[in-house]
Design a protein around this motif. Structure first.
Motif, mmCIF file in Angstrom:
data_model
loop_
_atom_site.group_PDB
_atom_site.id
_atom_site.type_symbol
_atom_site.label_atom_id
_atom_site.label_comp_id
_atom_site.label_asym_id
_atom_site.label_seq_id
_atom_site.Cartn_x
_atom_site.Cartn_y
_atom_site.Cartn_z
ATOM 1 N N LEU A 116 67.370 39.427 -8.235
ATOM 2 C CA LEU A 116 66.411 40.521 -8.306
ATOM 3 C C LEU A 116 65.305 40.261 -7.285
ATOM 4 N N CYS A 117 65.172 41.149 -6.294
ATOM 5 C CA CYS A 117 64.248 40.942 -5.171
ATOM 6 C C CYS A 117 62.783 40.964 -5.596
ATOM 7 N N SER A 118 61.997 40.288 -4.801
ATOM 8 C CA SER A 118 60.549 40.270 -5.011
ATOM 9 C C SER A 118 59.950 41.670 -4.833
ATOM 10 N N GLY A 119 58.991 41.982 -5.686
ATOM 11 C CA GLY A 119 58.250 43.238 -5.542
ATOM 12 C C GLY A 119 58.872 44.419 -6.234
ATOM 13 N N ILE A 120 60.107 44.253 -6.710
ATOM 14 C CA ILE A 120 60.827 45.397 -7.287
ATOM 15 C C ILE A 120 60.753 45.391 -8.802
ATOM 16 N N PHE A 121 60.708 44.195 -9.384
ATOM 17 C CA PHE A 121 60.819 44.079 -10.839
ATOM 18 C C PHE A 121 59.531 43.575 -11.477
ATOM 19 N N GLY B 84 70.437 40.380 -2.678
ATOM 20 C CA GLY B 84 69.249 40.817 -3.410
ATOM 21 C C GLY B 84 69.319 42.295 -3.748
ATOM 22 N N ILE B 85 68.920 42.612 -4.997
ATOM 23 C CA ILE B 85 68.842 44.003 -5.429
ATOM 24 C C ILE B 85 67.385 44.435 -5.317
ATOM 25 N N GLY B 86 67.165 45.479 -4.542
ATOM 26 C CA GLY B 86 65.793 45.947 -4.326
ATOM 27 C C GLY B 86 65.579 47.327 -4.879
ATOM 28 N N SER B 87 65.076 48.227 -4.014
ATOM 29 C CA SER B 87 64.686 49.555 -4.506
ATOM 30 C C SER B 87 65.869 50.393 -4.990
ATOM 31 N N VAL C 244 63.255 37.033 -8.594
ATOM 32 C CA VAL C 244 62.157 36.627 -7.718
ATOM 33 C C VAL C 244 60.942 37.455 -8.136
ATOM 34 N N THR C 245 59.836 36.794 -8.409
ATOM 35 C CA THR C 245 58.646 37.516 -8.877
ATOM 36 C C THR C 245 58.037 38.356 -7.766
#
Lengths: 248, 304
Positions: free
Chosen positions: B20-25, B259-262, B44-45
């Protein structure tokens, strides 16, 4: 919050650019006035948030205005087609009992207020609904409920009082115990004045990405000590106390 | 026999290659619906800084064709609040926690590292590439020298594996990646958002930020493809992944994890969907593990 694929039961033009969409309710959760749903429309990357105007066991209804690509595609959806929905999203209006309450709004801001008026009525409140529109055609009479005191205004005077709904409200000789508002920002700003004496709750709008409190894209400034902090419209809102908001 | 999707990133073993990418979750303590923690390798926080940062004023987001632009501006409560109040919940919830950090100066990076290293963190991700942050009018990851310097001083302070996330907004990303590796990076994350601009003519304003979403996938793939040839550390590939086939493309060109993002905002069940596609793909193509497809359509350069 749940994700459901909901069947369209009705998608009709109310008048002008305004539409009324009714979906089959296959959610387990009970929706409350102020909650919104986040709809995936076609290939648009982000979902679109819409306040709930109608909710019962069978149906969920929203009122939307065609303003861009997403809502234009939504307009073309037919009865029997399906939509990918997240909901219920956000917080909701606090519900008082047995009070004299004012509901005031205009434009698509009317949507959550219709649902709210129904619930407030159910809880024994004396409900006064100040409904502003540009023209008589843009008052959605068919969505209004019985047992509520409606006060209308139109910009051109084609129905109700002529002029702005806030001015009509301001000159109205009743003392309300709670005020609820939704609609144009200028109206919401003006309502904040009353928040010194009585609770004023307003539903605000913003561009959103996630709709579930993760991306921090939809934040607004909320008073904190002598300064402010950013709160999320999608998660901490969309309903805020008018006194908390710092308007830009 | 059930196929498993285990992978290793350097010394870190992950149950799944989906990160889980940073900034998304958010910061990870939020109750995120739709995510089955067993199907993700790590979270990732959102990036943490030394002091609390308020983030940018509105506008912060805008939709584009097949993507979105954001300029959130690293809104976060600061490292002390994070470690005390958020991290413990995160630690309980996820098997692997990667903490993303950023700083205004080398000193700030070092100070944050000292604080986060006291707790059990699986990896630190250095955000050297947030396009929303002006560090002497340049991002750290736009300079080989700065990248090398920051990575090296961080590595001197900690034994926790260090992931370096790079911006694609450079003339030659291979050079930056090599500098990160030389500085001691254990893993690379490629790519951060691409600089972009949207015009909101209804409100008569522009949104100047970082582009993400399916429109940036070819750029992400190209960066992973190029960098894979010249480094010997694993790469987490990201940028525009919206389905299992996108993920497979990243593996084939050299990513060890993705990484999973938006894409999660568009489809909150993206993790389940990708996980399922990956399993089917391995089975169909008689791969025994994800490892077997990493870099299949690429090759390492001998002499670079």
């Amino acid at each position: 919050m749940e994700r459901k694929i909901c069947k369209i039961l009705k998608n009709e033009n109310l008048s002008g650019n305004y539409y009324f969409l009714i979906l089959e309710n296959n959610f387990k959760k009970i929706f409350k006035p102020g909650n919104f749903i986040h709809i995936k429309i076609g290939n648009n990357f982000l979902r679109r948030p819409f306040s709930i105007a109608l909710f019962d066991r069978e149906k969920i209804g929203i009122i939307y205005k065609v303003v861009g690509k997403g809502t234009d595609e939504l307009r073309k959806k037919k009865k029997g087609e399906f939509l990918d929905i997240l909901g219920p999203c956000g917080n909701f209006f606090p519900i008082y009992k047995n009070k004299k309450v004012c509901i005031i709004g205009g434009g698509t801001g009317i949507a959550p207020l219709i649902f709210l008026s129904k619930v407030l009525k159910k809880y024994g409140n004396d409900v006064y609904f100040f409904y502003g529109a540009r023209d008589k055609n843009l008052i959605f009479f068919k969505l209004l409920l019985t047992g509520i005191n409606y006060i209308f205004s139109t910009d051109n005077g084609s129905y109700g009082k002529k002029g702005n709904i806030f001015d009509v409200f301001k000159n109205f000789e009743e003392n309300f115990q709670v005020i609820y508002g939704a609609g144009p920002e200028i109206l919401l700003k003006k309502l904040s004045i009353y928040s010194e004496n009585i609770p004023v709750y307003i539903s605000v709008e913003n561009y959103m990405a996630c709709g579930m409190g993760l991306c921090y894209g939809c934040v607004i400034r909320i008073r904190k000590n002598n300064g402010y902090e950013y709160k999320r419209v999608c998660k901490d809102g969309p309903v805020f106390k008018a006194s908390e908001i710092i308007w830009d | 026999m059930g196929l498993n999707l285990e992978i290793t990133l350097g010394k870190i073993k992950l149950n799944s290659p989906l990160i889980l990418c940073s900034g998304i979750f958010g910061f990870g303590n939020e109750n995120i619906k739709f995510i089955d923690e067993r199907k993700i390798g790590a979270i990732v926080t959102k990036t943490i800084t030394y002091e609390p940062w308020p983030g940018n004023p509105q506008p912060r987001i805008y939709e584009t064709n097949y993507g979105m632009i954001n300029r959130i501006g690293l809104q976060n409560p600061g490292v002390f609040y994070f470690m005390r109040n958020i991290f413990p919940k995160l630690r309980k919830k996820y098997k692997r926690v990667f903490v993303s950090i950023s700083g205004r100066s080398e000193k700030e990076f070092v100070e944050i590292i000292k604080i986060v290293s006291k707790k059990r963190i699986d990896a630190i991700e250095l955000n050297l590439s947030c396009p929303n942050f002006e560090n002497e009018k340049k991002m750290i990851s736009q300079s080989s020298e700065l990248t090398f310097k920051i990575v090296k001083s961080v590595k001197n302070e900690t034994d926790i594996p260090v992931i370096v996330k790079l911006t694609p907004n450079v003339t030659e990303i291979k050079e930056i990646a090599i500098s990160a590796e030389e500085g001691g990076a254990d893993i690379l994350s490629l790519i951060n958002t691409i600089k972009g601009l949207a015009v909101d003519f209804k409100k008569m304003r522009v949104i100047d930020g970082g582009l993400s979403g399916p429109s940036i996938k070819p750029v992400g793939l190209k960066c992973v493809y190029d960098v894979y040839k010249v480094v010997n550390i694993p790469i987490i590939g990201m940028g525009g992944i919206t389905c299992g086939l996108d993920a497979i493309e990243y593996f084939l060109v050299g990513a060890s994890a993705i990484g999973i993002g938006s894409g999660f905002y568009s489809n909150p069940q993206i993790i389940d969907d990708i996980y399922k596609t990956l399993k089917n793909f391995l089975r169909k193509n008689k791969f025994k593990s994800i490892r077997e497809m990493i870099g299949l359509l690429n090759e390492k350069k001998e002499n670079f």
